[in-house]
Structure formats: C-alpha cells, structure tokens
Design a protein around this motif. Structure first.
Motif, PDB file in Angstrom:
ATOM      1  N   ARG A  89      -3.720  -3.137   7.799  1.00 44.90           N
ATOM      2  CA  ARG A  89      -2.689  -2.408   7.053  1.00 44.90           C
ATOM      3  C   ARG A  89      -3.224  -1.081   6.506  1.00 44.90           C
ATOM      4  NH1 ARG A  89       2.106  -5.444   6.357  1.00 44.90           N
ATOM      5  NH2 ARG A  89       1.729  -7.564   7.037  1.00 44.90           N
ATOM      6  N   PHE A  92      -3.142   1.270   9.361  1.00 43.62           N
ATOM      7  CA  PHE A  92      -1.753   1.620   9.565  1.00 43.62           C
ATOM      8  C   PHE A  92      -1.303   2.706   8.584  1.00 43.62           C
ATOM      9  CE2 PHE A  92       2.581   1.074   8.308  1.00 43.62           C
ATOM     10  CZ  PHE A  92       3.230   1.058   9.518  1.00 43.62           C
ATOM     11  N   GLU A  95      -2.679   6.023   9.744  1.00 43.56           N
ATOM     12  CA  GLU A  95      -1.923   6.496  10.920  1.00 43.56           C
ATOM     13  C   GLU A  95      -0.572   7.074  10.488  1.00 43.56           C
ATOM     14  OE1 GLU A  95      -1.482   3.830  14.474  1.00 43.56           O
ATOM     15  OE2 GLU A  95       0.655   4.067  14.064  1.00 43.56           O
ATOM     16  N   LYS A  96       0.149   6.324   9.658  1.00 41.71           N
ATOM     17  CA  LYS A  96       1.501   6.745   9.270  1.00 41.71           C
ATOM     18  C   LYS A  96       1.466   7.987   8.382  1.00 41.71           C
ATOM     19  CE  LYS A  96       3.162   3.588  11.693  1.00 41.71           C
ATOM     20  NZ  LYS A  96       2.968   3.982  13.121  1.00 41.71           N
ATOM     21  N   GLU A  99       1.061  10.957  10.675  1.00 45.68           N
ATOM     22  CA  GLU A  99       2.326  11.267  11.359  1.00 45.68           C
ATOM     23  C   GLU A  99       3.333  11.909  10.412  1.00 45.68           C
ATOM     24  OE1 GLU A  99       4.274   8.130  13.689  1.00 45.68           O
ATOM     25  OE2 GLU A  99       2.373   7.078  13.583  1.00 45.68           O
ATOM     26  N   LEU A 100       3.338  11.418   9.168  1.00 45.63           N
ATOM     27  CA  LEU A 100       4.347  11.867   8.216  1.00 45.63           C
ATOM     28  C   LEU A 100       3.908  13.126   7.482  1.00 45.63           C
ATOM     29  CD1 LEU A 100       5.430   8.354   6.919  1.00 45.63           C
ATOM     30  CD2 LEU A 100       6.819   9.903   8.299  1.00 45.63           C
ATOM     31  N   GLU A 190      -1.198  -4.606  -3.568  1.00 45.85           N
ATOM     32  CA  GLU A 190      -0.176  -5.649  -3.401  1.00 45.85           C
ATOM     33  C   GLU A 190       0.123  -6.359  -4.726  1.00 45.85           C
ATOM     34  OE1 GLU A 190       0.821  -7.071   0.307  1.00 45.85           O
ATOM     35  OE2 GLU A 190       0.612  -4.905   0.400  1.00 45.85           O
ATOM     36  N   LEU A 217       8.477  -4.041  -1.779  1.00 41.54           N
ATOM     37  CA  LEU A 217       7.902  -3.572  -0.517  1.00 41.54           C
ATOM     38  C   LEU A 217       6.400  -3.831  -0.481  1.00 41.54           C
ATOM     39  CD1 LEU A 217       9.687  -0.132  -0.066  1.00 41.54           C
ATOM     40  CD2 LEU A 217      10.481  -2.410   0.556  1.00 41.54           C
ATOM     41  N   ARG A 218       5.903  -4.189   0.684  1.00 39.69           N
ATOM     42  CA  ARG A 218       4.453  -4.210   0.865  1.00 39.69           C
ATOM     43  C   ARG A 218       3.921  -2.797   0.659  1.00 39.69           C
ATOM     44  NH1 ARG A 218       1.760  -8.395   3.523  1.00 39.69           N
ATOM     45  NH2 ARG A 218       3.125 -10.019   4.365  1.00 39.69           N
ATOM     46  N   ASP A 220       2.026  -0.946   2.490  1.00 39.89           N
ATOM     47  CA  ASP A 220       2.125  -0.046   3.648  1.00 39.89           C
ATOM     48  C   ASP A 220       3.564   0.444   3.843  1.00 39.89           C
ATOM     49  OD1 ASP A 220       2.843  -2.619   4.438  1.00 39.89           O
ATOM     50  OD2 ASP A 220       1.836  -2.525   6.370  1.00 39.89           O
ATOM     51  N   THR A 221       4.535  -0.431   3.619  1.00 36.55           N
ATOM     52  CA  THR A 221       5.937  -0.010   3.714  1.00 36.55           C
ATOM     53  C   THR A 221       6.259   1.023   2.638  1.00 36.55           C
ATOM     54  OG1 THR A 221       6.342  -2.362   4.111  1.00 36.55           O
ATOM     55  CG2 THR A 221       8.268  -0.928   4.061  1.00 36.55           C
ATOM     56  N   VAL A 224       4.981   4.511   3.574  1.00 40.10           N
ATOM     57  CA  VAL A 224       5.812   5.191   4.574  1.00 40.10           C
ATOM     58  C   VAL A 224       7.141   5.631   3.947  1.00 40.10           C
ATOM     59  CG1 VAL A 224       7.025   4.960   6.764  1.00 40.10           C
ATOM     60  CG2 VAL A 224       4.760   3.962   6.498  1.00 40.10           C
ATOM     61  N   ALA A 225       7.741   4.757   3.153  1.00 36.35           N
ATOM     62  CA  ALA A 225       9.044   5.078   2.547  1.00 36.35           C
ATOM     63  C   ALA A 225       8.921   6.268   1.600  1.00 36.35           C
ATOM     64  CB  ALA A 225       9.591   3.851   1.810  1.00 36.35           C
TER      65      ALA A 225
END
Lengths: 243, 243
Positions: A89, A92, A95-96, A99-100, A190, A217-218, A220-221, A224-225
């Motif tokens: 995670r 991840f 990575e995100k 990208e973002l 978390e 939300l986790r 990682d979510t 990103v959000a």
C-alpha cells in the motif's frame, strides 16, 4: 505505446547518454530493441525528448537525443505527507501521488505508525516508474521519513497543511474554498492520529481540515481522494490541457 | 477497533445466527475470541448491530444480535463500469469502489481488454471485506462481465454514463454541473477505447465526458479519482455526516 525512460542526465540534441545496466537490459533484452530504434526520454527538468538507440552492446549501450517533443511540465506546489503502511500500500501511494502530480512525497511517522522501515530508494524507484508510465516529465522527490512532531515544529507556516480528519464534514466545500498557495496534504495512519497529535494539529494556524465522506477510507484511498480533490479544485486539473 | 462481520442473514434481536466455517475460524482461531465477546454485524440491508458470540465450538459457532447500533446507509445510485486489468489492480478497484460508495460494480470487456477471466465470486468477496473494513452497512453488487457493445445496446438511457476521456478538459466543471439522477462511471482499459468504441460512446445521448487532468492515469487511479469527484460533487459526501 512509445517506451518512456527516465535518465538522470542533462538532455540536449546529439549528445550520446550511456545507459545503466538495468536500462540496457530492459531495452535490449526485455523489449528486444536494437540500434536505431526510437524511445522517449525525460530527466525531470528538460521536458520530453525523442531519442534513438545509438549503441546497443552486450553489456550496455547509449541513446542520443534527437529533438524535444514536449516541454517540461512541473506539478503545482503540492506535497503529500503520509504515514507509511504495509509495503504494497505504501508503494501504491507513491505510484498514485506521482500520477496525480504531487511535487514531493514525505513519509511521516506518527504515534500509531507501525514502525516498518521505509526504504526511500525503493520508493524513489517507484516514483520514477510511475512518471515513465503516466507521461509526466517530472519525478516527485521522496523525502527521508520524519517524525510528525518534529516535522510540525520545523514547518514553514507559509505552506498550509490540509489534514484529512474524519470528524469534519463536506470535502467539496472545503477543497473548493482553500486559500491559494503552497499546500501539503496530510494522511494519517490506519489507526488514526493520537489525541495528542490531533490536539497539536488543530492548534496550528497553518493546518486546515477536511473530511472525505461518510465511510472510513483506508489511508491509500484517502491519499488518492484528497490529491484528486485538490488537483481538481486548486491544481493543474483546473482548465487542464488533455495529456 | 470493533470487529465487523458481514452476515448473509436477516438480523433481529435475540435470534442466533450460525457462522460459516471461515467466519468461525476467523473469530475463534485468528482473533481468539470466545463466548460472550462482542462484535458488530451487518447484512447489507438491516443496518449495523452489536452481536454477542453465543456459541464458540470446535467446528463452528453462532452470534446473537443484541441491538441495532447504526441505521442502514445505502450509497447513492452510482455504478462503476470498468474494464478488468491485472488481478491485483482489479481487486484494488473493487475494494476502492466499495469504500467510495459505488452501489454496483460491473466489469466490462472492451476491444482492448486483455481477456483475463474475471472471477465474480472472488471480487464479491473483496467487496464484502472492504465493506467490513470501511464501516459501511452496504455491500455493492458485483455483476457478471459483459461486453461493452452489448451493455450499451441494452442500456436504460435514464441512467447517464460518465465516460472518462483523455481528450476532454476540466474535470471539476464537468462533475460539479452533472444533471442529477442515476449515473454510471465508465473507466476504459489501460490501452484506451478503440476508435469504434469511442465513436459509439460519443454518439449516445446518455453518455457525458470528463477528463482527469493533464497526466495519463492508470485505470485504477482513474476509477478512484472519478468516484471521488462524483461523490464530492453529486453523492453522499455532499454535507455528509462524519463516519
């Protein structure tokens, strides 16, 4: 799909650049490319260039830049601060965030962070891979992990922190009305922040709060959000040209 | 953190519910819980209940509901249509769509979809796990995979489709001004849609378009970003109560 390669080297037309062993292996053995084949290269500061494989040897090779195909595009001045979580995670999130369009990625340890070792070199490699993949010309810096308390003590208050706090409401109103300027998004572990951490955060003038909806939300979510909402309301998604 | 368990059974006070083998193993062996211990349970329609372990045997057990602790909260009428990608990323999309409150998750195969077999039962199990984790009381339906062309032929035009298209600009304006009503977000495969698919989509009155910024997002990132923007501007994040 053109192959895109990050090169840690100044880019200019006609100058051959030696590939490292991993890059040579990838191009010549994995992708089975040979001399004369074209790829795209970028170095995080000189935009994107078309380049030709000018030497493909047994143990290495070189590419030579032909011409610039895309100008340098730096992301807005947005940092991501996050408490490292399980390895997959964490990878991840890096990575995100790349990208973002985060400019800097900063692991922070908190009272409830599982003190797993963060390998910054590995995370930096993930950021490079994500930049190669997403068509960006910028690679975010991955900072050394820092304790949250220390980070907040040394913080330059000109950069505001958006703290994603489950006790607040209405993400959209908050994101759409943030003051302009440099920002950092802070995502907790978390288990959430400790009471002491939360009190400290809330007491700081440069810390703002937003919630991310009615479900938990986790981490990682949430990362990103929050990056998405910031980019869409404040960042380079506003009136953005298509990729 | 209270343990939350999804039970495929009507919930009401005082009625013992037999656990399946995996649930019993998890509670008694993994979590080392015994008779009298309390957990939270939900079934996707009766809200969340406090429940007590009323039987903890060698090969199974039962829980008995005590009282409802949270009303049923259904997500808004938002579906996610996505082209399945590599296994780990497909699992991830299902997990994130559940956390972000999609009501239905629909794998679609497209001209450029790698035709990997989608195991709907596995994806449904991931949705349950994510619902247990995120504190939701709803588990999204995972539909059988369908071909995009067929799906569009049979589509009820009362449900609009938001197609995340790299050639469009300004996500925020688009999301903030979507007409109210049932929606589905459509995320293409890593290779994009074929020209024929794109022409077909653009020709349909119920299909709207939005872009997600100047970088090329992976399909899993695009799914999370689009669900976030929809929930924050149209869905249950608008003026949402904290979790």
């Amino acid at each position: 799909m053109t192959i895109r390669l990050y090169l840690d080297h100044p880019l200019s037309a006609g100058q051959p650049i030696t590939l490292d062993r991993a890059q040579a292996h990838y191009l010549f053995n994995v992708m089975r490319m040979g001399q004369g084949a074209q790829i795209a290269v970028f170095n995080g500061s000189d935009g994107e260039w078309a380049a030709e494989i000018s030497d493909a040897g047994k143990r290495g090779g070189a590419v030579t830049c032909l011409s610039q195909t895309r100008p340098q595009l730096n992301p807005p001045d947005l940092w991501l601060l996050f408490a490292p979580i399980k390895k997959a995670r964490t990878d991840f999130i890096v990575e995100k965030a790349t990208e973002l369009g985060a400019a800097r990625i900063s692991p922070v340890t908190t009272d409830y962070t599982n003190s797993e070792r963060v390998r910054v070199d590995r995370l930096a490699a993930h950021a490079i891979e994500a930049a190669e993949q997403c068509g960006g010309t910028y690679v975010p810096t991955v900072a050394e992990p820092q304790k949250l308390s220390q980070l907040l003590r040394d913080w330059d208050p000109a950069r505001r922190i958006l703290f994603c706090d489950e006790t607040q409401t209405d993400a959209h109103t908050v994101f759409a009305s943030l003051p302009k300027g440099p920002w950092a998004i802070l995502i907790g572990p978390e288990g959430g922040f400790s009471d002491a951490e939360r009190r400290n955060l809330v007491s700081l003038d440069f810390v703002h709060r937003a919630s991310l909806g009615p479900r938990i939300l986790r981490a990682d979510t949430a990362a990103v959000a929050a990056l998405t909402l910031w980019q869409a309301t404040q960042g380079d998604w506003v009136g953005a040209p298509a990729p």
